[in-house]
Design a protein around this motif. Structure first.
Motif, PDB file in Angstrom:
ATOM      1  N   GLU A 141       0.834  -1.208   0.000  1.00  9.61           N
ATOM      2  CA  GLU A 141       0.000   0.000   0.000  1.00  9.61           C
ATOM      3  C   GLU A 141       0.864   1.252   0.000  1.00  9.61           C
ATOM      4  O   GLU A 141       0.600   2.210  -0.719  1.00  9.61           O
ATOM      5  N   LEU A 142       1.897   1.241   0.813  1.00  9.23           N
ATOM      6  CA  LEU A 142       2.780   2.403   0.902  1.00  9.23           C
ATOM      7  C   LEU A 142       3.494   2.645  -0.423  1.00  9.23           C
ATOM      8  O   LEU A 142       3.590   3.774  -0.897  1.00  9.23           O
ATOM      9  N   ARG A 143       3.970   1.577  -1.046  1.00  3.43           N
ATOM     10  CA  ARG A 143       4.657   1.696  -2.334  1.00  3.43           C
ATOM     11  C   ARG A 143       3.732   2.283  -3.386  1.00  3.43           C
ATOM     12  O   ARG A 143       4.099   3.216  -4.106  1.00  3.43           O
ATOM     13  N   HIS A 144       2.517   1.772  -3.468  1.00  7.62           N
ATOM     14  CA  HIS A 144       1.576   2.270  -4.469  1.00  7.62           C
ATOM     15  C   HIS A 144       1.183   3.718  -4.188  1.00  7.62           C
ATOM     16  O   HIS A 144       1.059   4.517  -5.117  1.00  7.62           O
ATOM     17  N   SER A 145       0.993   4.061  -2.938  1.00 11.17           N
ATOM     18  CA  SER A 145       0.653   5.441  -2.584  1.00 11.17           C
ATOM     19  C   SER A 145       1.796   6.382  -2.947  1.00 11.17           C
ATOM     20  O   SER A 145       1.577   7.468  -3.485  1.00 11.17           O
ATOM     21  N   PHE A 146       3.020   5.961  -2.648  1.00 12.54           N
ATOM     22  CA  PHE A 146       4.186   6.793  -2.945  1.00 12.54           C
ATOM     23  C   PHE A 146       4.335   7.040  -4.448  1.00 12.54           C
ATOM     24  O   PHE A 146       4.536   8.163  -4.882  1.00 12.54           O
ATOM     25  N   VAL A 147       4.193   5.985  -5.224  1.00 10.64           N
ATOM     26  CA  VAL A 147       4.313   6.124  -6.676  1.00 10.64           C
ATOM     27  C   VAL A 147       3.195   7.016  -7.220  1.00 10.64           C
ATOM     28  O   VAL A 147       3.431   7.848  -8.107  1.00 10.64           O
TER      29      VAL A 147
END
Length: 84
Positions: free
Chosen positions: A73-79
């Motif tokens: 979730e964090l990776r997708h939000s960051f991208v």
């Protein structure tokens, strides 16, 4: 595709590299250099359980609900934020 990293991220990665150099010294001969950014205390690749456990600890310390947030979730939000 290439995304520019904010200065804050670059600084965090540089600090992480410095901490990893210290970890290498502490591990001594146990350290196996695989030239990876995020490694175990012995320099090997982290498995999914390691990542989830460490992430939960950090999420709780940051005041986040560790049941709602995951590394994915964090990776997708960051991208998504970088792409914006």
């Amino acid at each position: 595709r290439t995304l520019a990293l904010p200065d804050r991220c670059v600084e965090a990665l540089e600090e992480h590299r410095d901490r990893q150099r210290v970890a290498r010294g502490v591990a001594g001969e146990r350290w196996t250099d695989h030239e990876i950014v995020f490694a175990t205390e012995a320099g090997t690749a982290m498995d999914a359980a390691n990542v989830r456990r460490d992430f939960r600890r950090v999420a709780v310390a940051a005041g986040l609900d560790d049941r709602r947030w995951s590394p994915r979730e964090l990776r997708h939000s960051f991208v998504s934020l970088l792409s914006d």
